[in-house]
Design an enzyme around this catalytic site. Structure first.
Site, PDB file in Angstrom:
ATOM      1  N   ARG A   1      22.940  -1.471  -9.231  1.00  0.00           N
ATOM      2  CA  ARG A   1      22.314  -2.589  -9.572  1.00  0.00           C
ATOM      3  C   ARG A   1      22.125  -3.498  -8.174  1.00  0.00           C
ATOM      4  NH1 ARG A   1      25.196  -6.777 -10.521  1.00  0.00           N
ATOM      5  NH2 ARG A   1      26.812  -5.514 -11.662  1.00  0.00           N
TER       6      ARG A   1
ATOM      7  N   ASP B   1       1.104 -13.984  -4.856  1.00  0.00           N
ATOM      8  CA  ASP B   1       1.143 -12.922  -5.425  1.00  0.00           C
ATOM      9  C   ASP B   1       0.086 -12.143  -5.172  1.00  0.00           C
ATOM     10  OD1 ASP B   1       0.831 -10.995  -7.621  1.00  0.00           O
ATOM     11  OD2 ASP B   1       1.366 -12.182  -9.291  1.00  0.00           O
TER      12      ASP B   1
ATOM     13  N   LYS C   1       0.904  -2.188 -11.253  1.00  0.00           N
ATOM     14  CA  LYS C   1      -0.737  -2.132 -11.190  1.00  0.00           C
ATOM     15  C   LYS C   1      -1.253  -1.139  -9.873  1.00  0.00           C
ATOM     16  CE  LYS C   1      -0.079  -5.259 -14.319  1.00  0.00           C
ATOM     17  NZ  LYS C   1      -0.157  -6.633 -14.138  1.00  0.00           N
TER      18      LYS C   1
ATOM     19  N   TYR D   1      -1.275 -15.486 -13.349  1.00  0.00           N
ATOM     20  CA  TYR D   1      -1.096 -14.359 -14.497  1.00  0.00           C
ATOM     21  C   TYR D   1      -0.386 -15.254 -15.620  1.00  0.00           C
ATOM     22  CZ  TYR D   1       1.071 -10.102 -16.482  1.00  0.00           C
ATOM     23  OH  TYR D   1       1.258  -9.271 -17.367  1.00  0.00           O
TER      24      TYR D   1
HETATM   25  C1  LIG Z   1       0.868  -7.594 -14.119  1.00  0.00           C
HETATM   26  C2  LIG Z   1       1.049  -8.849 -13.402  1.00  0.00           C
HETATM   27  C3  LIG Z   1       2.286  -9.362 -13.087  1.00  0.00           C
HETATM   28  C4  LIG Z   1       3.428  -8.904 -13.789  1.00  0.00           C
HETATM   29  O1  LIG Z   1       3.805  -7.610 -13.561  1.00  0.00           O
HETATM   30  P1  LIG Z   1       4.616  -6.853 -14.605  1.00  0.00           P
HETATM   31  O2  LIG Z   1       4.750  -5.661 -13.712  1.00  0.00           O
HETATM   32  O3  LIG Z   1       3.851  -6.556 -15.636  1.00  0.00           O
HETATM   33  O4  LIG Z   1       5.889  -7.577 -14.903  1.00  0.00           O
HETATM   34  C5  LIG Z   1       2.353 -10.691 -12.242  1.00  0.00           C
HETATM   35  N1  LIG Z   1       1.044 -10.810 -11.616  1.00  0.00           N
HETATM   36  C6  LIG Z   1       0.181 -10.351 -11.538  1.00  0.00           C
HETATM   37  C7  LIG Z   1      -1.081 -10.855 -10.779  1.00  0.00           C
HETATM   38  C8  LIG Z   1      -0.103  -9.243 -12.712  1.00  0.00           C
HETATM   39  O5  LIG Z   1      -1.649  -8.849 -12.554  1.00  0.00           O
END
Ligand SMILES: *Cc1c(COP(=O)(O)O)cnc(C)c1O
Length: 392
Positions: A54, A179, A204, A107
């Site tokens: 962890r 982000d 992604k 998001y």
């Molecule tokens: C998908 C996404 C997230 C969240 O990511 P997960 O891996 O699904 O928790 C955060 N920010 C953006 C821009 C995203 O496309």
């Protein structure tokens, strides 16, 4: 490395005179040490090593340093999901009484964290339009601790005024968090534009195959880095070694995938714009993009893997389109090797009122495409089949 043997397990790791070219998966939850002194050395930074998964493990470290290298940052932390990364930053660095300012098209779950969870914990939040740096700066309050933005908005593909916002945050002592999931470090390195913290949903484009859920976060300031790390370890945002291993593999082809999907996306956007019944096409390098000049500067002439477009005929035409374009997965994700299609009005933005969606430019005929690696001609044919069905 320990040379001490245990009675429980034979030493299965020795590989003789040669060594594998691929890193293995290390699923161990605990790590045995030689002596209490050796543990002290580890905890006090005089020796490297792991203690408990962890708190960190080799596969997470490999992903962390690979993304850090791409972002031009010194270090980073791999977490169990992109939302774990957003949460670790927002909750690891704030306390009751602080204010957090967010972009108004973040998001969906980031928006929910801002609107539901932070206020419940006594952290005030508000949203502002990141395409307008002056308006964004005006929304900064004396108690604003951090600002969270994305460079390209989903699904309307508007460009944030990153440089203007970074300047305002620097002047006011606000931590700027970017982000970078949508844009990726191949298009922009937010740290070069004044961001303090960069985060990703590795799920992604970076991992790229829709088979892992992972996040990453990197902070310039070691004190912030430690606070994020401690919050993540305490709340158990641990990434799975297997997911990390898959992500490491996926990231090896990321630059190739990203170059290819941009070529196809640009072609698809140009094709869609010429079709009857298509009322709008959004792509950052197109002449008619509302933020084209800013996109050129920030993305250094590049585009992205996303194309958004609108067809006439409302929900009825939208249903016909997804049925007609049966070869394209109608699925709410992005960055997969396969093209996916999403319909914000019925999925990511269904919680908004129709008026709010209309104000953002998302009608019932509005779709977002995450372009994949298919043959571009076959992909365009699949879109044409959808458009023909929508017109019928
Ligand atoms: C998908 C996404 C997230 C969240 O990511 P997960 O891996 O699904 O928790 C955060 N920010 C953006 C821009 C995203 O496309």
């Amino acid at each position: 490395m320990s040379t001490k043997k245990t009675l429980q397990r034979p030493d299965v790791l020795s590989v003789g005179a040669s060594k594998p070219v691929v890193n293995g998966i290390q699923p161990s939850v605990v790590y045995a040490s030689e002596t209490p002194d050796a543990l002290d050395d580890q905890y006090e930074g005089r020796a490297q090593g792991h203690t408990y998964a962890r708190e960190g493990h080799p596969n997470a470290d490999l992903v962390a340093s690979a993304v850090a290298r791409m972002e031009g940052m010194e270090a980073g932390l791999t977490l169990g999901s992109g939302m774990a990364a957003v949460t670790a930053v927002l909750l690891g660095l704030t306390k009751a009484g602080d204010h957090v300012l967010g972009g108004d098209q973040l998001y969906g779950r980031s928006l929910r964290l801002m609107s539901e969870d932070l206020p419940r914990l006594g952290i005030e939040t508000s949203l502002a339009d990141p395409t307008d740096a002056a308006g964004f700066a005006a929304a900064i309050r004396p108690e604003t601790k951090l600002a969270l933005i994305e460079v390209v908005s989903n699904p309307t593909l508007r460009m944030a005024d990153l440089d203007g916002i970074a300047e305002a945050c620097r002047e006011r002592g606000v931590i700027l968090v970017v982000d970078n999931t949508f844009t990726t470090p191949a298009a922009i390195k937010p740290i070069e534009h004044g961001a303090d913290i960069v985060l990703h949903s590795v799920t992604k484009l970076l991992a790229g195959h829709s088979d892992v859920t992972l996040g990453w976060v990197g902070a310039k300031d070691p004190v912030q880095r430690k606070a994020i790390y401690d919050f993540a370890v305490t709340t158990g945002m641990t990434p799975s070694p297997f997911d990390c291993w898959l992500a490491e593999r996926g990231m090896m082809t990321f630059p190739l995938r990203f170059a290819r999907v941009q070529e196809t996306a640009e072609r698809l956007a140009a094709h869609l714009a010429r079709q009857k019944g298509v009322t709008k096409v959004l792509y950052p390098t197109r002449d008619d993009h509302p933020d084209r000049a800013r996109a050129q500067g920030l993305l250094r002439g590049q585009g992205c893997n996303m194309v958004s477009f609108e067809i006439e005929g409302g929900r009825k035409a939208a249903n016909a389109f997804t049925q007609g374009a049966a070869d394209i997965a109608f699925a709410p994700t992005l960055g997969d090797v396969g093209t996916t299609l999403s319909h914000p009005a019925s999925s990511s933005h269904r919680a908004l009122s129709a008026e709010r969606r209309a104000a953002l430019g998302m009608s019932e005929g509005f779709f977002r495409v995450s372009v994949g690696l298919e043959d571009p001609d076959a992909l365009i044919a699949a879109f044409d089949a959808g458009l023909a069905a929508a017109r019928a």
